[in-house]
Design a protein around this motif. Structure first.
Motif, short mmCIF file in Angstrom:
data_model
loop_
_atom_site.label_atom_id
_atom_site.label_comp_id
_atom_site.label_asym_id
_atom_site.label_seq_id
_atom_site.Cartn_x
_atom_site.Cartn_y
_atom_site.Cartn_z
N LYS A 4 0.68 -1.19 0.14
CA LYS A 4 -0.02 -0.11 -0.10
C LYS A 4 0.93 1.15 0.00
O LYS A 4 1.96 1.15 0.40
N LEU A 5 0.29 2.35 -0.58
CA LEU A 5 0.92 3.66 -0.67
C LEU A 5 0.23 4.56 0.03
O LEU A 5 -1.13 4.44 0.04
N THR A 6 0.97 5.69 0.55
CA THR A 6 0.09 6.68 1.16
C THR A 6 -0.06 7.86 -0.01
O THR A 6 0.40 7.57 -1.00
N VAL A 7 -0.74 8.96 0.37
CA VAL A 7 -0.85 10.06 -0.53
C VAL A 7 0.48 10.37 -0.95
O VAL A 7 0.80 10.51 -2.32
N GLN A 8 1.56 10.72 -0.33
CA GLN A 8 2.88 11.16 -0.65
C GLN A 8 3.52 10.02 -1.43
O GLN A 8 4.02 10.30 -2.57
N GLY A 9 3.16 8.74 -1.23
CA GLY A 9 3.93 7.64 -1.89
C GLY A 9 3.42 7.50 -3.45
O GLY A 9 4.10 7.33 -4.35
N VAL A 10 2.10 7.79 -3.37
CA VAL A 10 1.41 7.53 -4.70
C VAL A 10 1.84 8.98 -5.58
O VAL A 10 2.02 8.68 -6.97
N ALA A 11 1.84 9.95 -5.00
CA ALA A 11 2.44 10.95 -5.82
C ALA A 11 3.62 10.76 -6.38
O ALA A 11 3.95 11.11 -7.46
N GLU A 12 4.51 10.28 -5.63
CA GLU A 12 6.01 10.00 -6.00
C GLU A 12 6.05 9.05 -7.09
O GLU A 12 6.85 8.98 -8.17
N TYR A 13 5.01 7.97 -6.80
CA TYR A 13 4.91 6.94 -7.91
C TYR A 13 4.35 7.55 -9.17
O TYR A 13 4.99 6.86 -10.01
N PRO A 51 -8.45 5.38 -7.65
CA PRO A 51 -8.83 4.23 -6.78
C PRO A 51 -8.14 4.52 -5.58
O PRO A 51 -6.97 4.44 -5.48
N HIS A 52 -9.08 4.28 -4.40
CA HIS A 52 -8.21 4.56 -3.05
C HIS A 52 -9.04 3.85 -1.82
O HIS A 52 -10.29 3.56 -2.38
N PHE A 53 -8.69 3.79 -0.86
CA PHE A 53 -9.52 3.43 0.37
C PHE A 53 -9.15 3.92 1.47
O PHE A 53 -7.96 4.71 1.65
N ARG A 54 -9.89 3.87 2.60
CA ARG A 54 -9.71 4.90 3.80
C ARG A 54 -9.49 3.92 4.94
O ARG A 54 -10.11 2.97 5.16
N VAL A 55 -8.48 4.07 5.72
CA VAL A 55 -8.48 3.34 7.12
C VAL A 55 -8.44 4.68 8.09
O VAL A 55 -7.65 5.58 8.40
N ARG A 56 -9.90 4.76 8.65
CA ARG A 56 -10.22 5.87 9.48
C ARG A 56 -9.99 7.07 8.61
O ARG A 56 -10.40 7.22 7.68
N ARG A 57 -9.00 8.10 9.08
CA ARG A 57 -8.86 9.11 8.33
C ARG A 57 -7.59 9.26 7.17
O ARG A 57 -7.62 10.27 6.33
N ARG A 58 -6.85 8.19 7.22
CA ARG A 58 -6.04 7.88 6.41
C ARG A 58 -6.18 7.47 4.91
O ARG A 58 -7.12 6.72 4.90
N ILE A 59 -5.79 7.91 3.96
CA ILE A 59 -6.15 7.69 2.45
C ILE A 59 -4.89 6.64 2.21
O ILE A 59 -3.75 7.05 2.08
N LEU A 60 -5.27 5.45 1.79
CA LEU A 60 -4.42 4.76 0.98
C LEU A 60 -4.64 4.16 -0.25
O LEU A 60 -5.85 4.40 -0.87
N VAL A 82 -8.56 12.19 -5.33
CA VAL A 82 -9.25 11.55 -4.51
C VAL A 82 -10.68 12.31 -4.20
O VAL A 82 -11.52 11.61 -4.24
N LYS A 83 -10.65 13.41 -3.92
CA LYS A 83 -11.84 14.24 -3.79
C LYS A 83 -12.79 14.10 -5.03
O LYS A 83 -14.10 14.05 -4.55
N GLU A 84 -12.51 14.22 -6.04
CA GLU A 84 -13.26 14.03 -7.15
C GLU A 84 -13.38 12.58 -7.75
O GLU A 84 -13.96 12.53 -8.77
N LYS A 85 -13.02 11.65 -6.89
CA LYS A 85 -13.12 10.31 -7.20
C LYS A 85 -12.69 9.77 -8.53
O LYS A 85 -13.17 9.15 -9.27
N GLN A 86 -11.36 10.30 -8.82
CA GLN A 86 -10.57 9.91 -10.16
C GLN A 86 -9.75 9.00 -9.99
O GLN A 86 -9.10 8.58 -11.05
#
Length: 63
Positions: A5-14, A32-41, A26-30
């Motif tokens: 899994k990647l964080t927002v920073q990780g996927v941005a670098e990727y 694919p992601h999932f959330r664990v509580r408040r974290r976007i992964l 993510v906000k515009e649902k463009q």
């Protein structure tokens, strides 16, 4: 067997984009992601599949 899994920073670098771009996608649902509580992964496997879908879409639009 665990999923990578990647964080927002990780996927941005990727993807080679700014983290703000990822947050907007993510906000515009463009993207694919999932959330664990408040974290976007992101799952690396899902992001790779999404990239391939984007490539196919662009190729079909060019024809």
């Amino acid at each position: 067997m665990g999923y990578k899994k990647l964080t927002v920073q990780g996927v941005a670098e990727y993807l080679g984009v700014h983290p703000d771009t990822v947050y907007t996608m993510v906000k515009e649902k463009q993207i694919p992601h999932f959330r664990v509580r408040r974290r976007i992964l992101f799952s690396v496997e899902t992001i790779d599949a999404w990239i391939k879908e984007q490539e196919v879409k662009i190729i079909k639009e060019a024809i």
